[in-house]
Design a protein around this motif. Structure first.
Motif, PDB file in Angstrom:
ATOM      1  N   THR A   1       0.851  -1.187   0.000  1.00  0.00           N
ATOM      2  CA  THR A   1       0.000   0.000   0.000  1.00  0.00           C
ATOM      3  C   THR A   1       0.886   1.236   0.000  1.00  0.00           C
ATOM      4  O   THR A   1       1.836   1.321   0.775  1.00  0.00           O
ATOM      5  CB  THR A   1      -0.918   0.014   1.231  1.00  0.00           C
ATOM      6  OG1 THR A   1      -1.647  -1.210   1.294  1.00  0.00           O
ATOM      7  CG2 THR A   1      -1.896   1.175   1.181  1.00  0.00           C
TER       8      THR A   1
ATOM      9  N   VAL B   1      -4.644   6.620   0.563  1.00  0.00           N
ATOM     10  CA  VAL B   1      -4.113   5.496  -0.211  1.00  0.00           C
ATOM     11  C   VAL B   1      -4.139   5.873  -1.685  1.00  0.00           C
ATOM     12  O   VAL B   1      -5.187   6.225  -2.227  1.00  0.00           O
ATOM     13  CB  VAL B   1      -4.946   4.220   0.030  1.00  0.00           C
ATOM     14  CG1 VAL B   1      -4.475   3.100  -0.885  1.00  0.00           C
ATOM     15  CG2 VAL B   1      -4.873   3.799   1.489  1.00  0.00           C
TER      16      VAL B   1
ATOM     17  N   ARG C   1      -2.816   0.322  -3.954  1.00  0.00           N
ATOM     18  CA  ARG C   1      -2.881  -0.893  -3.143  1.00  0.00           C
ATOM     19  C   ARG C   1      -2.801  -2.066  -4.101  1.00  0.00           C
ATOM     20  O   ARG C   1      -3.616  -2.183  -5.024  1.00  0.00           O
ATOM     21  CB  ARG C   1      -4.161  -0.949  -2.330  1.00  0.00           C
ATOM     22  CG  ARG C   1      -4.234  -2.176  -1.440  1.00  0.00           C
ATOM     23  CD  ARG C   1      -5.453  -2.097  -0.537  1.00  0.00           C
ATOM     24  NE  ARG C   1      -5.647  -3.331   0.163  1.00  0.00           N
ATOM     25  CZ  ARG C   1      -5.160  -3.614   1.355  1.00  0.00           C
ATOM     26  NH1 ARG C   1      -4.414  -2.721   1.981  1.00  0.00           N
ATOM     27  NH2 ARG C   1      -5.391  -4.767   1.928  1.00  0.00           N
ATOM     28  N   SER C   2      -1.823  -2.925  -3.882  1.00  0.00           N
ATOM     29  CA  SER C   2      -1.613  -4.052  -4.785  1.00  0.00           C
ATOM     30  C   SER C   2      -2.567  -5.199  -4.472  1.00  0.00           C
ATOM     31  O   SER C   2      -3.153  -5.262  -3.398  1.00  0.00           O
ATOM     32  CB  SER C   2      -0.175  -4.560  -4.677  1.00  0.00           C
ATOM     33  OG  SER C   2       0.014  -5.291  -3.476  1.00  0.00           O
TER      34      SER C   2
END
Length: 70
Positions: free
Chosen positions: A36, A44, A47-48
């Motif tokens: 993140t 954010v 985010r993967s």
């Protein structure tokens, strides 16, 4: 034995073909890893998925993020 992960502290998403995405060497040893990225206000911006299959490319909502610390 634990695999080692190296987290680079910089990359240059300028489309020159060199360091254009934030590659994390060794992350494949941790298939459940989720990465993140936050901006300076704690929002954010990336985010993967599990395993970091698609590296962060320096874009948020289709726009390049400004240079800085994240």
């Amino acid at each position: 034995v634990l695999a080692q992960v190296w987290i680079p502290d910089a990359f240059s998403p300028n489309n020159d073909g060199i360091n254009d995405v934030w590659t994390i060497p060794g992350i494949r040893a941790f298939p459940d890893a989720i990465l993140t990225v936050f901006n300076r206000w704690g929002e954010v911006i990336f985010r993967s998925e599990r395993g970091y299959p698609t590296p962060f490319d320096g874009f948020f909502k289709g726009e390049p993020v400004p240079p800085g610390l994240y």
